[in-house]
Design a protein around this motif. Structure first.
Motif, mmCIF file in Angstrom:
data_model
loop_
_atom_site.group_PDB
_atom_site.id
_atom_site.type_symbol
_atom_site.label_atom_id
_atom_site.label_comp_id
_atom_site.label_asym_id
_atom_site.label_seq_id
_atom_site.Cartn_x
_atom_site.Cartn_y
_atom_site.Cartn_z
ATOM 1 N N ILE A 60 -6.919 7.113 -10.594
ATOM 2 C CA ILE A 60 -6.328 6.116 -11.115
ATOM 3 C C ILE A 60 -4.877 4.550 -11.155
ATOM 4 O O ILE A 60 -5.384 3.426 -11.170
ATOM 5 N N GLY A 61 -4.057 5.580 -10.886
ATOM 6 C CA GLY A 61 -2.362 5.227 -10.784
ATOM 7 C C GLY A 61 -2.814 4.579 -9.205
ATOM 8 O O GLY A 61 -2.294 3.633 -10.015
ATOM 9 N N VAL A 62 -2.731 4.914 -8.748
ATOM 10 C CA VAL A 62 -2.822 4.611 -7.022
ATOM 11 C C VAL A 62 -4.100 2.987 -6.823
ATOM 12 O O VAL A 62 -3.328 2.390 -6.382
ATOM 13 N N VAL A 63 -5.110 2.750 -7.837
ATOM 14 C CA VAL A 63 -5.793 1.678 -7.592
ATOM 15 C C VAL A 63 -5.103 0.944 -8.457
ATOM 16 O O VAL A 63 -5.316 -0.784 -8.148
ATOM 17 N N VAL A 64 -4.558 1.114 -9.449
ATOM 18 C CA VAL A 64 -3.332 0.258 -10.780
ATOM 19 C C VAL A 64 -2.597 0.179 -10.178
ATOM 20 O O VAL A 64 -2.056 -1.651 -9.511
ATOM 21 N N GLU A 115 1.333 -1.014 -0.442
ATOM 22 C CA GLU A 115 0.339 -0.111 0.159
ATOM 23 C C GLU A 115 0.258 1.391 0.194
ATOM 24 O O GLU A 115 0.312 2.696 -0.591
ATOM 25 N N THR A 116 1.856 1.591 0.679
ATOM 26 C CA THR A 116 2.066 2.548 0.780
ATOM 27 C C THR A 116 3.399 2.595 -0.272
ATOM 28 O O THR A 116 3.453 4.122 -0.920
ATOM 29 N N TYR A 117 4.324 2.400 -0.851
ATOM 30 C CA TYR A 117 5.086 1.847 -2.644
ATOM 31 C C TYR A 117 3.741 2.466 -3.240
ATOM 32 O O TYR A 117 4.538 2.497 -4.875
ATOM 33 N N SER A 118 2.805 1.600 -3.683
ATOM 34 C CA SER A 118 1.973 1.885 -4.489
ATOM 35 C C SER A 118 0.853 3.253 -4.251
ATOM 36 O O SER A 118 0.340 3.488 -5.073
ATOM 37 N N ALA A 119 1.494 3.973 -3.617
ATOM 38 C CA ALA A 119 1.150 5.636 -3.447
ATOM 39 C C ALA A 119 1.983 6.115 -4.390
ATOM 40 O O ALA A 119 1.219 7.393 -4.262
ATOM 41 N N ALA A 120 2.319 5.904 -4.866
ATOM 42 C CA ALA A 120 3.881 6.736 -5.200
ATOM 43 C C ALA A 120 3.079 7.440 -6.522
ATOM 44 O O ALA A 120 3.242 8.353 -6.736
ATOM 45 N N PRO A 121 1.845 7.316 -7.233
ATOM 46 C CA PRO A 121 0.672 8.038 -8.619
ATOM 47 C C PRO A 121 0.564 9.218 -7.653
ATOM 48 O O PRO A 121 -0.085 10.141 -8.344
#
Length: 311
Positions: free
Chosen positions: A265-269, A243-249
């Motif tokens: 959209i980017g965070v969900v993907v 979750e933390t690293y996928s928050a980059a967008p």
């Protein structure tokens, strides 16, 4: 048999039936350390039994002179000049010389994805040059999410992943404050009645707190559904790291108006990719994990709306 390098801890499970009978030494492909991975009991010496006839009797002494006269003088055996090379000792069969290629061929699914070796992100390994480490980790997440999340280890804590997340959130909060001061975006609902400067200052504090609370709630809910669908392989920490690293967008939110939908959209993907590759889950499992909480939230919102309207 589970073979582990005593120096670096790299290991691999190998079918013991496939081991060469004389293999006792291994060379770790990661740190090149050569070590003994098992003991083999020496085989008992057994005298061979053959049915070969007994050796022919030696020539009688009286025939020896006759043979020497017929064959001429006996030449002495010539010994080779120079050092005599001794036969090389048998080479130990080295099991791990090509350990990366050791696979259970007959049990392996050809469609199974290769899992890279666990590796901490540069952001967590860096002891100096943190801005550079952050930038490289950020770009690696965006450019190669599959490789990044597949190699994600656990057991190193959640502090540094949280710091990575907070840096992104604080950058967004700073940009939101600037746009509010310039009047480009409206103020936060909690601070709309305050002075513009005070609004911007409070946004730098309130926004990160709001987002962090949402982060832990969202992680807990996603992890609950991961366990429900038996897709949890790395524990709560693995879900939190995804979750933390996928928050980059989320950094796209520094662009007013259009940045918010693109970031969502980017965070969900990237969350989908993060949960899938960190836990090694299937597409269906991760889709269920992401969709069911949304459906649950929509259901709760509809029920509250109906109850509120009825009152």
């Amino acid at each position: 048999m589970n073979i582990i390098c005593p120096k670096c801890g790299f290991g691999r499970t190998v079918n013991e039936e496939k081991l060469p009978p004389k293999a006792v030494m291994a060379t770790c492909p990661k740190c090149r350390n050569r070590f003994k991975f098992r003991e083999i009991a020496p085989l008992e010496h057994i005298e061979p039994t053959t049915d070969s006839p007994p050796p022919a009797p030696a020539f009688a002494p009286e025939n020896r002179d006759t043979q020497e006269e017929a064959q001429g003088p006996v030449q002495p055996e010539q010994t080779p000049s120079g050092p005599v090379e001794s036969p090389a000792p048998p080479h130990d069969e080295d099991l791990w010389n090509e350990l990366a290629a050791l696979k259970e061929d007959e049990d392996e699914d050809p469609h199974t994805e290769h899992q890279p070796e666990p590796s901490l992100p540069l952001w967590e390994r860096a002891e100096s040059g943190y801005p550079r480490a952050f930038a490289q980790t950020f770009l690696e997440v965006l450019a190669n999410p599959k490789g990044f999340f597949s190699a994600m280890p656990v057991g190193y804590g959640m502090v540094k992943p949280l710091l990575f997340f907070l840096i992104i959130v604080q950058a967004v909060a700073l940009s939101q404050s600037v746009w509010q001061l310039l009047g480009i975006i409206p103020p936060n609902a909690l601070t709309e009645n305050l002075d513009n400067t005070l609004q911007a200052a409070l946004s730098l504090i309130l926004y990160p707190i709001e987002v962090c609370v949402f982060l832990f709630l969202d992680t807990a809910m996603n992890h609950f559904f991961l366990r429900l669908f038996k897709a949890d392989t790395k524990g709560f920490e693995g879900t939190f790291r995804a979750e933390t690293y996928s928050a980059a967008p989320m950094l796209l939110m520094i662009v007013p108006y259009i940045g918010l939908p693109l970031a969502m959209i980017g965070v969900v993907v990237y969350k989908f990719l993060g949960l899938r590759h960190v836990h090694g889950a299937t597409n269906k499992q991760v889709l269920a994990v992401l969709i069911l909480p949304m459906l649950l939230a929509i259901t709760v919102a509809i029920v509250l709306t109906l109850l509120t309207g009825g009152i």
